[in-house]
Enzyme design. Sequence first.
Site, short mmCIF file in Angstrom:
data_model
loop_
_atom_site.label_atom_id
_atom_site.label_comp_id
_atom_site.label_asym_id
_atom_site.label_seq_id
_atom_site.Cartn_x
_atom_site.Cartn_y
_atom_site.Cartn_z
N PRO A 180 0.70 -1.11 0.08
CA PRO A 180 -0.06 -0.05 -0.05
C PRO A 180 0.78 1.23 0.14
O PRO A 180 2.01 1.15 0.56
CB PRO A 180 -0.80 0.00 1.33
N ASP A 181 0.31 2.31 -0.50
CA ASP A 181 1.00 3.67 -0.64
C ASP A 181 0.72 4.47 0.79
O ASP A 181 -0.11 5.39 0.86
CB ASP A 181 0.40 4.38 -1.77
N ASP A 182 1.07 3.84 1.85
CA ASP A 182 0.63 4.41 3.13
C ASP A 182 1.89 4.57 4.07
O ASP A 182 1.89 4.49 5.43
CB ASP A 182 -0.20 3.37 4.14
N LYS A 242 -0.84 7.94 6.42
CA LYS A 242 -0.59 8.67 5.08
C LYS A 242 -1.61 7.86 4.10
O LYS A 242 -1.34 6.58 3.94
CB LYS A 242 0.74 8.56 4.58
N ASN A 261 -2.95 7.89 -0.12
CA ASN A 261 -2.59 8.69 -1.13
C ASN A 261 -3.87 9.90 -1.47
O ASN A 261 -4.96 9.93 -1.24
CB ASN A 261 -2.89 7.79 -2.57
#
Length: 287
Positions: free
Chosen positions: A57-59, A118, A120
């Site tokens: 994930p983009d976290d 965080k 996206n």
Amino acid sequence: MSENPLRLLLRKKSCLRVMETVNALEAIIIQELSKDNKGFDALWFSGLCHAAWKGMPDDESMPLEMKLDTLREIRRVCGMPIIADCDTGGTPDELCHCILELGGLVSAVVVEDKKGVKRNSLYGSSVKQHMEEISVFADKLKQSAVSAEKTDIMLFARIESFICGETEENALQRAERYISAGADGIVIHSIRPDGGDAFAFAEKLRKAYKNVPIIMIPTVYSGFTFGELRDKGANIVIYANQLTRSAVMAMEKTAKVILADGRSRFADDNYCVPPKKILRMIEGEQE
Ligand code: SPV
Ligand code: MG
């Protein structure tokens, strides 16, 4: 020490074209297209796309070491300047450590002014996204500017006001504080299809700061040409994810056709580069 190549390019050109690049093969493709001062000026090490290729994930959960490994792979094959997406950067100490580790690998970092887990930015208000207090983020920039100076990395503050439903006044106030805290430039992010909020912001910021570089990321307002974005105040235009998105479409199409046909001939002839092209890309011309 030789001058930071991105700073040098920003002095020579009014606006730079920057393309997402998150692995060595993409870097080879972009470098090949960018010879003789044509094509792209620099690479965007996208957090979203790098995470996507790793199936994560983009976290901000990816260990720094994994990012550094990929950046070293890119550096081995490509000399173009790199702008690295540092997400929120974590705590000030974590961000300083990250910038020091990035020394010699990248020319610039982008740090965004959100807090908490965080998410996206392209989610916009469909998920919970919280902005950091202005003074807290300005302090984080002030501390990390010291590491950025040591490593000769440009520090860009990314303003998420328009992603989080905040006003233009909020974005401009943040820009002013971040520049005084030591940011070398500003990224203004927008997910409005007409980009109107980013354009109005850029026009006002330019009146107050003649020389501060402004970055735009026209993922959603993709109808504007490079020249139009330059005229609206951008000094750097980042095409943040188009290579990865187009690769996903091509890979799905190829895999589906091979399944449907029971052989790869049609896909080979229509959707694939010849194997020799790949060999040339990674091994050069052979005798
Ligand atoms: C990225 O490419 O990881 C970015 C740009 O940060 S965006 O996905 O639009 O947030
Ligand atoms: Mg990102």
